[in-house]
Enzyme design. Structure first.
Site, short mmCIF file in Angstrom:
data_model
loop_
_atom_site.label_atom_id
_atom_site.label_comp_id
_atom_site.label_asym_id
_atom_site.label_seq_id
_atom_site.Cartn_x
_atom_site.Cartn_y
_atom_site.Cartn_z
N SER A 129 3.07 -5.77 7.26
CA SER A 129 2.70 -4.39 7.60
C SER A 129 2.74 -4.22 9.11
O SER A 129 2.26 -5.10 9.84
CB SER A 129 1.28 -4.11 7.10
OG SER A 129 0.89 -2.83 7.48
N HIS A 178 2.89 4.09 8.05
CA HIS A 178 1.86 4.12 9.08
C HIS A 178 2.31 4.95 10.27
O HIS A 178 3.49 5.00 10.59
CB HIS A 178 1.54 2.69 9.54
CG HIS A 178 0.90 1.85 8.49
ND1 HIS A 178 -0.47 1.79 8.34
CD2 HIS A 178 1.43 1.07 7.52
CE1 HIS A 178 -0.75 0.98 7.31
NE2 HIS A 178 0.39 0.54 6.81
N SER A 214 0.80 -1.22 0.00
CA SER A 214 0.00 0.00 0.00
C SER A 214 0.84 1.28 0.00
O SER A 214 0.30 2.37 -0.14
CB SER A 214 -0.93 0.03 1.21
OG SER A 214 -1.70 -1.14 1.26
#
Lengths: 469, 413
Positions: A331, A49, A45
């Site tokens: 992730s 984050h 993606s």
């Protein structure tokens, strides 16, 4: 004898190489493919984050928050496209509202700066195209979007400048105590650091039967044309709930919109194909956040593989006295990469590796991006090198000069996609339909590789397999 | 100050420039991003061009040269990429030779052509190996670079470039296993179906699509399935074909990034600028013609349209602005778009020409032009298909005081 051998040229291995080559160490990196960043690093993606998601007190929480902080500095130093867009986790109903509160508290515990819960109106002010059904959101101002492959390349290139010995196209086939065995030879090392992504269990297995279970998980995406840019301003997540983690809609740092991913457990970790069902799932889920999303602006679908395991946390530890395994880096692995690299240095030092900083090392990098220059700068550049006056990729406005320049970088490309990852030629709406033949010609001129031997991407991906007439 | 700047040196730009000069523009400049003029015609080495225009069968390069020969007193900048056009008619461009330049024009003609739709545009699932190309890219590799992209091909889409490439690759020794078309009818010209597929025994699968591409590094095969009336694959109808190449001929998109950048309104039906009868866009003094306005099937029609645009640009540059009341042309039943979308009757002369495409295959129907309920004109047709552009000519005297005209396909009574 190397001080450290790194296995894997994704963003984690590259970041480790970047950090380790700041020290007086002899470091090598082995990558089985013909380039840096060809696995999970190039298909995700692309989010840095903020760090509200991982369980407080976990390794992931610490490394994510620290990694986010480092990304801000490193991208400036190494000229990596990065934009602090912020992110919102949107709630759709009371149950989700509660999750948003929980995530907020987690984020505060994790030390994430600037978190705020937005009510419906505040959310709509920030994201005017968000669904009427969205009830609240967690806003994280420090989240951002990055070019993941350029991040990895920046790390690896800088490491090479600082003395990294890079071995591409050299798959590690075994590890015997202090020896790394590859398809091409055997190499001794005081320490071995494995950053093998979805192959973490396999590589760890060379040393010891892994005590975790790899659960490779595929995610599929849409990448939309620049005409869709602006539909969202931040990374728009959906609240994780019993139906899954939801899909995100996000601007990319290159000016596109990315939509995805789904999450599908797969038995074949090399299967990064897209599927009609997977794409349908993403499509339908995305409309929940932004009903007016124009998915017919799609320019590319892709899928990436997550190195999920049965553990929620990253699995970073010495498996043998010499072998440090970085396993289960899913992730927010991209966001955590530079922090993981710092942590690797700490662990190696604690294990007894003598680590002294080099007196001088390079910690900067710059890339010429023609379209970002002023008229005067453009003219000056063309005067110096007329190749900057010829636009090769018309969708992204990438010049011949920029493509030529990729061959003068510390890790020159060997494929059309390698050129794309370095300067964005072929990334746009025509997906190389126009420029690929021209890029192929430029690769030929710069490398001397016969045209029929030039690759699209990995070994075997010949573009002109029909040969010369 | 330049009278007319023409952006693009393909068939549209060439015809517009020649026409602008012939209609009195003194200083005409063509800006072309490639190193030579002719545009896509340069790689179209097959014949069939010019039947209407020159009453002969020419190859693409021959057709282009007919115009290139006429460029006396027209300036040309090749190897020059236009980066920006402004509504004030400033053009910013870049080249090896001249660097970054800024030019002003009294009138501009946009003639950037179109590009091919890609795999992403239609989201074909599967692996992402080498060996998937747009038909035009494969054509360039073959006809300009001298390389074959592969030896065993499946073609998705029956657009003309795909059909031409089916024949071309067969003639160069490749095996073309199938041409697969989503719609129940072909998207290409009938003559190309006959000459490029039937003559070489290449099967055409109508109402089928590729549901999956296989191959880790290079294409190894495709899965094909029948589709229902909703265009969705029908489970259980799948079959595989082994191949090393997939060529896509799934439509063309007018290349209007400069147009959008100039803030010129774009018609979602054509993906091109809205235009008046003289090919002027809604931004005064900026004209557009050829495939950048709407995708044509014959270059001959591109030339004709571009000559009108060039003439109008010259007229504007010489100080004569088009004016008068505006009639909106609307799409009725069965019509997917019309060009022009607006007509200024005072600016038309005796007739107004309308170009359009139909939504479906029709037999023995009539094209009607109505002002509300009132029939203005009617034209009978034995056969119409979405792959073939239609045109009608309406006498302006019949238009009366209409504000809107609606073009529809109706049954013959």
């Amino acid at each position: 004898m190397f001080d450290v051998i790194i296995i894997g040229g994704g963003v984690i291995g590259s970041a480790a190489a970047y950090e380790l080559t700041k020290y007086n160490l002899r470091v090598a990196l082995f990558e089985k493919e013909n380039d840096i960043a060809t696995g999970t690093t190039k298909a995700n993606s692309a989010i840095i984050h903020a760090g509200y998601d991982p369980v407080p007190g976990s390794l992931t929480a610490r490394l994510n928050v620290r990694g986010n902080e480092l990304a801000h500095e490193i991208c400036k130093k190494l000229d990596v496209p990065f934009k602090e867009t912020g992110s919102v986790v949107c709630a759709f109903g009371e149950e989700d509202d509660a999750t948003v509160k929980k995530l907020y508290e987690r984020g505060v515990q994790n030390g994430v700066p600037g978190l705020r819960i937005l009510n419906k109106e505040e959310l709509r002010a920030l994201e005017p195209n968000i669904s009427e059904d969205a009830t609240s959101a967690l806003y994280a101002p420090t989240a951002g979007v990055i070019s993941p492959w350029e991040y990895a390349l920046a790390f690896a290139e800088t490491a090479v400048v600082n003395g990294l010995e890079l071995h591409l196209c050299e798959k590690v086939t075994d590890i015997k105590e202090n020896t790394v065995v590859t398809e091409k030879g055997e190499y001794g090392a005081k320490y071995i650091v494995a950053a093998a992504g979805v192959n973490c269990a396999e590589v760890e297995g060379y040393v010891k039967e892994p005590d975790f279970v790899l659960k490779a998980n595929k995610g599929e995406y849409f990448l939309l044309d620049k005409s869709a840019f602006g539909i969202v301003n931040t990374v728009v997540f959906q609240c994780p709930n019993k139906n899954g983690k939801g899909v995100l809609i996000s601007p990319t740092v290159h000016g596109n919109i990315i939509v995805g991913p789904n999450a599908e457990g797969v038995s074949d970790k090399t299967d990064i194909s897209t599927t009609a069902q997977g794409l349908d799932f993403v499509r339908n889920a995305a409309y929940k956040s932004v009903p007016s999303l124009n998915l017919s602006a799609n320019i590319r679908n892709f899928a990436g593989m997550r190195a999920n395991t049965n553990e929620e946390d990253f699995i970073i530890r010495f498996v043998s006295p010499q072998f440090l395994s970085l396993a289960g880096i899913k992730s927010p692995g991209l966001a955590s990469a530079p922090a993981i690299a710092e942590y690797v240095c700490e662990l190696l030092k604690d294990a007894g590796l003598e680590m002294s900083k080099k007196e001088t090392y390079t910690d900067s990098r710059s890339v010429i991006r023609f379209k970002e220059l002023t008229a005067e700068e453009k003219n000056a550049l063309i005067k110096k090198d007329p190749a900057y006056g010829r636009v090769v990729c018309r969708c992204e406005i990438i010049t011949e000069g920029e493509i030529n320049a990729t061959f003068k970088t510390p890790i020159p490309p060997v494929s059309i996609d390698g050129v794309k990852r370095r300067c964005n030629a072929g990334m746009g709406r025509c997906q190389g339909g126009f420029c690929a033949p021209r890029v192929l010609d430029i690769i030929h001129k710069n490398t001397g590789i016969p045209k029929e031997k030039i690759l699209k991407d990995k070994e075997g991906s010949y573009v002109l397999s029909g040969g010369a007439l | 100050m330049i009278d007319v700047i023409v952006i693009g040196g393909g068939p549209a730009g060439l015809a517009a420039a020649v026409s602008a000069r012939d209609n009195g523009a003194e200083k005409v400049l063509i800006i072309e991003r490639d190193t030579c003029l002719g545009g896509i015609l340069n790689q179209c080495i097959h014949n069939g061009f010019g039947l209407h225009r020159f009453k002969e069968e020419l190859s693409g390069p021959e057709y282009a040269s007919r115009y290139v020969e006429q460029l006396e007193n027209i300036e040309v900048l090749t190897d020059t990429m236009v980066l920006e056009v402004t509504p004030q008619r400033v053009v910013r461009a870049v080249s090896r030779e001249n660097g970054y330049i800024e030019l002003e024009a009294k009138a501009i003609v946009l003639a950037m052509g179109c590009r091919e739709r890609t795999r992403g545009a239609i989201s074909i699932p599967g692996d992402r190996p080498a060996g998937v190309y747009t038909a035009g890219a494969a054509q360039r590799y073959l006809n300009i670079e001298g390389y074959m992209v592969g030896k065993n091909a499946v073609i998705l889409g029956s657009g003309d470039i795909g059909l031409i490439m089916a024949r071309r690759m067969t003639l160069e020794g490749a095996k073309v296993h199938a041409c697969v078309e989503l719609m129940p009818y072909s998207g290409g010209l009938t003559r190309n179906i006959v000459q490029c597929l039937n003559d070489f025994d290449i099967p055409l699968y109508l109402a089928h699509t590729i549901t999956r591409i296989h191959g880790k590094n290079r294409v190894e095969g495709v899965t094909i399935a029948k589709v229902g009336p909703d265009r969705k694959p029908i489970a259980g109808t799948e079959f595989d074909i082994e191949c090393d190449t997939v060529l896509l001929s799934v439509g063309l998109i007018p290349e209007n990034e400069l147009t959008r950048g100039a803030g010129i309104p774009i018609d979602r039906r054509t993906n091109g600028a809205f235009v008046y009868e003289n090919m002027e866009t809604l931004s005064e003094g900026i004209f557009a013609c050829g495939n950048v306005v709407h995708v044509h099937d014959l270059v001959d029609y591109v030339s004709a349209e571009s000559e009108r645009a060039g003439a109008a640009a010259a007229k504007y540059a010489l100080g004569s602005k088009a004016a008068g009341r505006v009639i909106t042309v609307e799409n009725g039943e069965g019509v997917s778009y019309t060009v022009p979308q607006y007509i200024r009757p005072e600016n038309c002369g005796k007739t107004a020409s309308l170009f359009f495409r139909v939504r479906n295959v029709y037999r023995n129907v009539r094209i009607t032009v109505r002002n509300g309920e009132k029939l203005v004109a009617s034209f009978n047709r034995e056969h119409m298909a979405p792959g073939e552009m239609e045109s009608i000519v309406i006498p302006v005297s019949l238009v009366g005081d209409a504000e809107k005209l609606t073009v529809s396909i109706e049954e013959v009574k």
